[in-house]
Structure formats: structure tokens, C-alpha cells
Design an enzyme around this catalytic site. Structure first.
Site, short mmCIF file in Angstrom:
data_model
loop_
_atom_site.label_atom_id
_atom_site.label_comp_id
_atom_site.label_asym_id
_atom_site.label_seq_id
_atom_site.Cartn_x
_atom_site.Cartn_y
_atom_site.Cartn_z
N HIS A 139 0.86 -1.20 -0.06
CA HIS A 139 -0.02 0.09 0.04
C HIS A 139 0.96 1.21 -0.03
O HIS A 139 0.86 2.05 -0.91
CB HIS A 139 -0.93 0.04 1.25
CG HIS A 139 -1.74 -1.09 1.32
ND1 HIS A 139 -3.02 -1.29 0.73
CD2 HIS A 139 -1.84 -2.14 2.15
CE1 HIS A 139 -3.46 -2.40 1.27
NE2 HIS A 139 -2.84 -2.96 2.09
O1 RIB Z 1 -5.16 -0.05 4.71
C1 RIB Z 1 -3.77 -0.03 4.54
C2 RIB Z 1 -3.03 0.87 5.17
O2 RIB Z 1 -3.10 0.85 6.92
C3 RIB Z 1 -1.38 0.83 5.15
O3 RIB Z 1 -1.10 2.26 5.34
C4 RIB Z 1 -0.96 0.05 6.36
O4 RIB Z 1 0.55 0.15 6.74
C5 RIB Z 1 -1.93 0.34 7.33
O5 RIB Z 1 -1.45 1.55 8.08
#
Ligand code: RIB
Ligand code: CA
Length: 310
Positions: free
Chosen positions: A240
């Protein structure tokens, strides 16, 4: 072209760690500072993890300011089921940090960094937006020193923490609302694009082959992969947070669409939902460039190159 100045706000977290490495490894970015926030795991652990990752890649020159230990209004919600108890669980512990946090803390470190930069700085928050909201409340006069906010969070479609809400926004929806309503230029890398950045076995082998740091990353991503398989049934864990970094580094990798984004803060059922006006039906002016497609191959080549330099 001179490197783009960035500040990363992180809650490491496996994907946050890779985002830090991308920012450190690619010459197209100048990582001026890192701030930490409670999110995936409590603040003490996210701060320890940020310091450990920067030490691992030899960037103890980058100041780390610890920020909020809880959301603006709500109790903290964490994600140890995905990231493990330490927040960076994996086959082997990465070594302890060789430096400590900056005594200024997140908000004042962001302020000092913006004030001393010769040009506006890109803020790249990839955890709950508590620190960013706190900074904007405390230093509204410094908004013009911010080039853009490139955040990982939200979703046009499904959530990953509730059916409606993505984790970062779910944890602190009030902070997210204040950021989206700040009037600052925002690029939102939500689940719609970050789920295109799955690091499967082939990608993890390519990462391993990039060298020392890539080998460590591939190792802890194996843990991340097992967690994503167990919790979500994914065959590849999404990277992500590095997508939000790539959106600054190589904007052409992310196709975006201007939209009005509102954050639900009242409903228990849909708290933390990013309500994205994809078709412009509200007639309200867009407040974000929302990611709709990722050049997956280009993204991974960028990542391999950056990690290979560390
Ligand atoms: O939903 C994904 C996000 O939430 C990413 O930033 C992961 O590291 C968590 O923080
Ligand atoms: Ca994160």
C-alpha cells in the site's frame, strides 16, 4: 532534475517500511524528515520500527519525530493481526536502531523542516492522519510551504477494516476529514490502486535479488503475505504505502481522477468511509486527485531499482 523534498509520516508496518526504503533509495527524492503515528501498532513500536528501518539502510541523518499516540477523538485501533506484535514481525528481527527520536516531536519537526526548506515540501502520510491534522491546526500559517499531500488511505470502493472503511481513515476519521477539507493539493492512493501492488512470490524473489536490504524486505514480506492470505485470502500482500511515495516520485505511474472526497464521521456502520464523488453528482468541487489505476510493472521496477541502491 533536482530531487523532490518529502516528509514521510508512518506507522510501520511492513508496507510503511518499504515506503521508507523507496524514499531513501531513489535519487529522485530527498527525505527530509520522518514522523511517526500510532496505527498498525502503538506509537512506541511504530517509532522504534521507523528508527530501525532508517538505521538498516544507513540513513541515521534523517530526523524522526514521534507524534500522536492516539487519534484526535477516538480510542486507538491497531492491526497486529496483519503486522504482528512488533509491527514488523518476520523470520528475523531487524537490528535495533543506532539513533534515537528527535526531541522536537512530529508537529514541530514538520514545522521546522518546512520553514528551513528552500522549496515547498511534499507530505506523504501513510498511516492514520492524526499528525497531519494536528500540524495543520497548530501551524496553519505554514500551509503554503506544503507542495502536496500524497496520502495512502481510503477507497472509492470496499474497505479493509469494515466493509466501508480503509484502516488509516477508519482509525482517525476526524483527522482525515480535516485533511481532505484543508484546501491543500491532495493525491489519494486508496485501496483501489494499492491492491494492484501485490508483492507475490515472483516480486519477492526479485526484491530478494536486489541485494542486502532486498533480502531483508523479502523476508518480512513473507510474514506479511501469510497474514494477508489468512485474513483476506489474498495470494499477494499489497504494498500500500510505497504507492503514495511513487505518486510523488513518478506521478505518471498513477492514473488519477479529480473527485470530491468526504469522510463519514458520524455513522457507526460506515465510520471512516471515504465517500468519493466519482461521477460529480454532488456538484461539489473536487478536493483530491484519487488514484484509479496503477502502472504495476513500472511501480515494481521503481522499487527494485531503489532497493538495489541501498
Ligand atoms: O489499509 C492499509 C494501510 O493501513 C497501510 O498504510 C498499512 O500500513 C496500514 O497503515
Ligand atoms: Ca501504514
Amino acid at each position: 532534475m533536482s530531487p523532490k523534498p518529502v516528509i514521510l509520516d508512518v506507522d510501520p508496518g511492513h508496507d510503511d517500511a518499504v515506503a521508507l526504503m523507496l524514499a531513501c533509495g531513489h535519487p529522485g527524492l530527498d527525505l527530509l524528515a520522518v514522523t511517526t503515528v500510532a496505527g498498525n501498532v502503538p506509537l512506541q513500536k511504530t517509532t522504534r520500527n521507523a528508527l530501525r528501518v532508517l538505521s538498516l539502510v544507513g540513513r541515521t541523518d534523517v530526523p524522526v519525530g514521534a507524534g500522536a499516540s492516539k487519534p484526535l477523538k477516538r480510542p486507538l485501533h491497531t492491526a497486529e493481526d496483519i503486522h504482528g506484535k512488533s509491527g514488523l514481525d518476520g523470520p528475523e528481527e531487524i537490528p535495533e536502531a543506532t539513533f534515537g527520536p528527535d526531541e522536537r516531536g512530529a508537529v514541530e519537526l514538520i514545522a521546522a523542516t518546512l520553514q528551513s526548506s528552500s522549496e515547498p515540501v511534499n507530505l506523504v502520510p501513510v498511516g492514520p492522519l492524526t499528525n497531519i491534522a494536528a500540524f495543520l491546526r497548530t501551524h496553519p500559517d505554514l500551509k503554503d510551504r506544503i507542495a502536496r499531500i500524497s496520502l495512502m488511505g481510503g477507497s472509492i470502493g470496499l474497505g479493509n477494516t469494515t466493509p466501508a472503511a480503509e484502516f488509516n481513515i477508519y482509525v482517525d476519521p476526524e483527522a482525515a476529514r480535516e485533511v481532505f477539507e484543508s484546501g491543500l493539493p491532495i493525491t489519494m492512493s486508496g485501496l483501489d490502486v494499492t491492491h494492484q501492488a501485490g508483492a507475490g512470490p515472483a516480486e519477492r524473489e526479485r526484491l530478494r535479488a536486489t541485494g542486502r536490504v532486498g533480502g531483508v524486505v523479502a523476508g518480512f514480506l513473507d510474514f506479511f503475505a501469510a497474514a494477508y492470505e489468512e485474513v483476506f485470502g489474498f495470494d499477494a500482500p499489497p504494498l500500500h504505502d510505497p504507492v503514495a511515495v511513487a505518486a510523488v516520485l513518478a506521478p505518471d505511474l498513477l492514473k488519477t481522477r479529480p473527485m470530491r472526497v468526504d469522510v463519514e464521521c458520524e455513522s457507526d456502520l460506515t465510520r471512516g468511509e471515504t465517500v468519493c464523488d466519482f461521477y460529480g453528482v454532488t456538484g461539489r468541487a473536487p478536493n483530491a486527485e484519487v488514484g484509479v489505476e496503477l502502472d504495476r510493472e513500472g511501480f515494481f521496477e521503481l522499487l527494485y531499482g531503489a532497493l538495489g541502491r541501498l
